[in-house]
Design a protein around this motif. Structure first.
Motif, PDB file in Angstrom:
ATOM      1  N   UNK A 157     -42.108  58.941 -46.467  1.00 48.48           N
ATOM      2  CA  UNK A 157     -41.166  60.046 -46.685  1.00 48.48           C
ATOM      3  C   UNK A 157     -41.710  61.044 -47.701  1.00 48.48           C
ATOM      4  N   UNK A 158     -41.162  62.246 -47.628  1.00 47.75           N
ATOM      5  CA  UNK A 158     -41.596  63.359 -48.471  1.00 47.75           C
ATOM      6  C   UNK A 158     -40.651  63.478 -49.663  1.00 47.75           C
ATOM      7  N   UNK A 159     -41.154  63.145 -50.855  1.00 46.18           N
ATOM      8  CA  UNK A 159     -40.318  63.171 -52.060  1.00 46.18           C
ATOM      9  C   UNK A 159     -39.809  64.582 -52.367  1.00 46.18           C
ATOM     10  N   UNK A 160     -40.638  65.570 -52.138  1.00 48.44           N
ATOM     11  CA  UNK A 160     -40.229  66.943 -52.442  1.00 48.44           C
ATOM     12  C   UNK A 160     -39.048  67.371 -51.576  1.00 48.44           C
ATOM     13  N   UNK A 161     -39.088  67.029 -50.279  1.00 46.33           N
ATOM     14  CA  UNK A 161     -37.972  67.372 -49.401  1.00 46.33           C
ATOM     15  C   UNK A 161     -36.720  66.581 -49.758  1.00 46.33           C
ATOM     16  N   UNK A 162     -36.895  65.330 -50.178  1.00 44.99           N
ATOM     17  CA  UNK A 162     -35.738  64.549 -50.618  1.00 44.99           C
ATOM     18  C   UNK A 162     -35.031  65.255 -51.767  1.00 44.99           C
ATOM     19  N   UNK A 173     -33.989  55.378 -48.151  1.00 46.27           N
ATOM     20  CA  UNK A 173     -33.054  54.659 -47.276  1.00 46.27           C
ATOM     21  C   UNK A 173     -33.490  53.217 -47.038  1.00 46.27           C
ATOM     22  N   UNK A 174     -32.513  52.337 -46.996  1.00 44.86           N
ATOM     23  CA  UNK A 174     -32.796  50.931 -46.718  1.00 44.86           C
ATOM     24  C   UNK A 174     -32.145  50.455 -45.425  1.00 44.86           C
ATOM     25  N   UNK A 180     -30.326  57.942 -41.069  1.00 48.08           N
ATOM     26  CA  UNK A 180     -29.653  58.992 -40.307  1.00 48.08           C
ATOM     27  C   UNK A 180     -29.017  60.028 -41.239  1.00 48.08           C
ATOM     28  N   UNK A 181     -28.353  59.556 -42.292  1.00 46.33           N
ATOM     29  CA  UNK A 181     -27.725  60.469 -43.251  1.00 46.33           C
ATOM     30  C   UNK A 181     -28.768  61.343 -43.949  1.00 46.33           C
ATOM     31  N   UNK A 182     -29.860  60.705 -44.397  1.00 48.17           N
ATOM     32  CA  UNK A 182     -30.909  61.457 -45.082  1.00 48.17           C
ATOM     33  C   UNK A 182     -31.563  62.470 -44.155  1.00 48.17           C
ATOM     34  N   UNK A 183     -31.812  62.079 -42.910  1.00 50.63           N
ATOM     35  CA  UNK A 183     -32.439  62.984 -41.950  1.00 50.63           C
ATOM     36  C   UNK A 183     -31.566  64.210 -41.704  1.00 50.63           C
ATOM     37  N   UNK A 251     -31.327  66.242 -36.008  1.00 48.22           N
ATOM     38  CA  UNK A 251     -32.176  66.041 -37.185  1.00 48.22           C
ATOM     39  C   UNK A 251     -33.610  65.667 -36.818  1.00 48.22           C
ATOM     40  N   UNK A 252     -33.921  65.619 -35.497  1.00 46.72           N
ATOM     41  CA  UNK A 252     -35.264  65.241 -35.065  1.00 46.72           C
ATOM     42  C   UNK A 252     -36.047  66.406 -34.470  1.00 46.72           C
TER      43      UNK A 252
END
Length: 447
Positions: A157-162, A173-174, A180-183, A251-252
């Protein structure tokens, strides 16, 4: 399926899959007083740094063992599935040859592997290798190969986008619901940003479906390898999640039928929040696709149940002489199985040549050997290892599951299932899984 690289910078190291002449054969050159072995998976000339490391290590081995002559072959990739069986059947395979984990039983079944059981006591490192990896090359109680590297899937995952999306990059996400929520939040940033990407072509969609099914607690085939087990609640959960992310959440992204390079390009350009991959994707994202190490992190597979693992090792040809087997095992010890040293373990040398050190590969060794390997790696780390700690911590509680038998044929079937869900909003998931199950049953029945 295979991962994209071997530890440091190697995306796929080479065996001569195209030049089938003078590769193998039982020619131990005893008349000259030397044992001659042919080996493969030498880095191609285009990989200058790794090629230099390999040649340097072979030269050091021959100096230490003047009675052994090592003839290495290169090309791209280490193993070409299209020519692998033909080389074995035609007697053209190298004496000591590279295999994926999923090849082990097949090579034994077609009677092309030497039984190493009487010789492994001479392999200094064998007892230090993880038991689950040794088991992969053990068939009916006999040892036919030596594992060299492994990989496990995780969530890159991309920390900057998070951070831009208001997500905590230190708490990835775990669960798939959290993915799905994060995306959805990342895609909401706009500007062509994709929250989550997945593969759905060239058998890679089937590979990822398998990984996602494992993460849900499911499996592709029954424990006895005779029946498909994809038409299950877990299989439906995988496809429903993908469907909802694609069509309900948007989101995809609209472009589908992606393969690994597409996801890497998106991530490297800062336009992708998450995708499934092994840690060896990270240096590719940085060195080839434009990402920064500081921005790229990896978490364990969502779901908390299991992750797909793969890797490679070496086997020895059936026609190898006892002297060649012993020479081959000595070579493997020197090149790949000495903690903190050798082609894959000389972390100080890698660091001097600006190769990444500190990526979270699954551990090959146990006990004191593992402690030494980790100590040397930590001392030479040149990447932000804290970005990988969630992956290491989470993996400790996951089941490690290898790919199914007849993996490529099965992945081809499952490719169609995943691509249908991602390209057709009204795709009938139940029908897709039922049809796929029947096709996989047919593959398994043919053996």
């Amino acid at each position: 399926m295979r991962s994209t690289g071997i530890r440091r910078t190697v995306a796929a190291l080479g065996v001569s899959a195209l030049a089938l002449t003078a590769c193998g054969g039982n020619t131990d050159d005893s008349a000259s007083g030397k044992t001659r072995i042919t080996v493969n998976c030498m880095p191609p000339k285009s990989a200058k740094v790794d090629r230099g490391f390999f040649e340097e290590d072979v030269a050091a081995f021959e100096k230490q063992n003047p009675d052994i002559d090592v003839v290495a072959h290169d090309a791209f990739p280490c193993q070409d599935p299209k020519t692998f069986d033909a080389k074995l059947a035609g007697g053209q395979m190298e004496d000591v040859f590279y295999t994926y984990f999923t090849d082990a039983r097949h090579v034994v079944d077609i009677n092309q592997a030497a039984d190493l059981t009487p010789y492994v006591k001479e392999l200094k490192s064998y007892g230090t290798i993880q038991q689950q990896l040794r088991d992969i090359y053990t068939v009916d109680g006999k040892i036919y190969g030596i594992p060299r590297t492994g990989y496990s899937m995780g969530l890159i995952y991309n920390r900057a986008l998070f951070e831009k999306a208001g997500l905590d990059p230190d708490r990835p996400p775990t669960t798939w619901a959290e993915v799905r929520t994060a995306a959805r939040k990342i895609a909401g940033l706009g500007g062509g940003t994709v929250g989550y990407a997945d593969y759905s072509a060239q058998n890679q969609g089937g590979w990822h479906f398998t990984a996602e099914l494992y993460s849900q607690g499911g499996d592709v085939v029954s424990p006895d390898g005779r029946k498909a087990t994809v038409d299950t609640p877990e299989g439906r959960a995988v496809l429903q999640t993908l469907h909802d992310m694609r069509w309900t959440d948007d989101s995809m992204g609209s472009k589908q039928l992606l393969v690994i390079n597409d996801a890497q390009q998106l991530m490297g350009s800062g336009k992708l929040g998450m995708y499934l991959a092994a840690p060896d994707n990270i240096p590719i994202l940085v060195k080839e696709k434009g990402a920064a190490y500081e921005d790229i992190a990896i978490a364990p597979m969502p779901g908390g149940r299991a992750t797909l693992v793969g890797g490679d090792g070496y086997m020895v040809g059936k026609k190898a002489s006892p002297a060649q087997i012993r020479a081959g095992l000595k070579w493997l010890d020197h090149m790949f199985l000495t903690p903190g040293d050798g082609f894959l373990g000389d972390y100080a040398r890698a660091k001097r040549h600006d190769a990444p050190v500190g990526l979270p590969e699954p551990r090959l060794f146990t006990g004191a050997a593992d402690a030494k390997d980790q100590q040397v790696k930590k001392a030479n780390a040149n990447v932000p290892v804290e970005n990988y700690q969630p992956f290491l911590d989470g993996n400790a509680s996951l089941d490690m599951k290898i790919e199914p038998p007849h993996a490529q044929q099965i992945y081809s079937v499952l490719d169609g299932v995943v691509s249908a869900v991602l390209t057709k909003e009204d795709a009938d998931i139940d029908r897709l899984l039922k049809d796929a199950s029947g096709k996989i049953d047919g593959i398994l029945a043919r053996g």
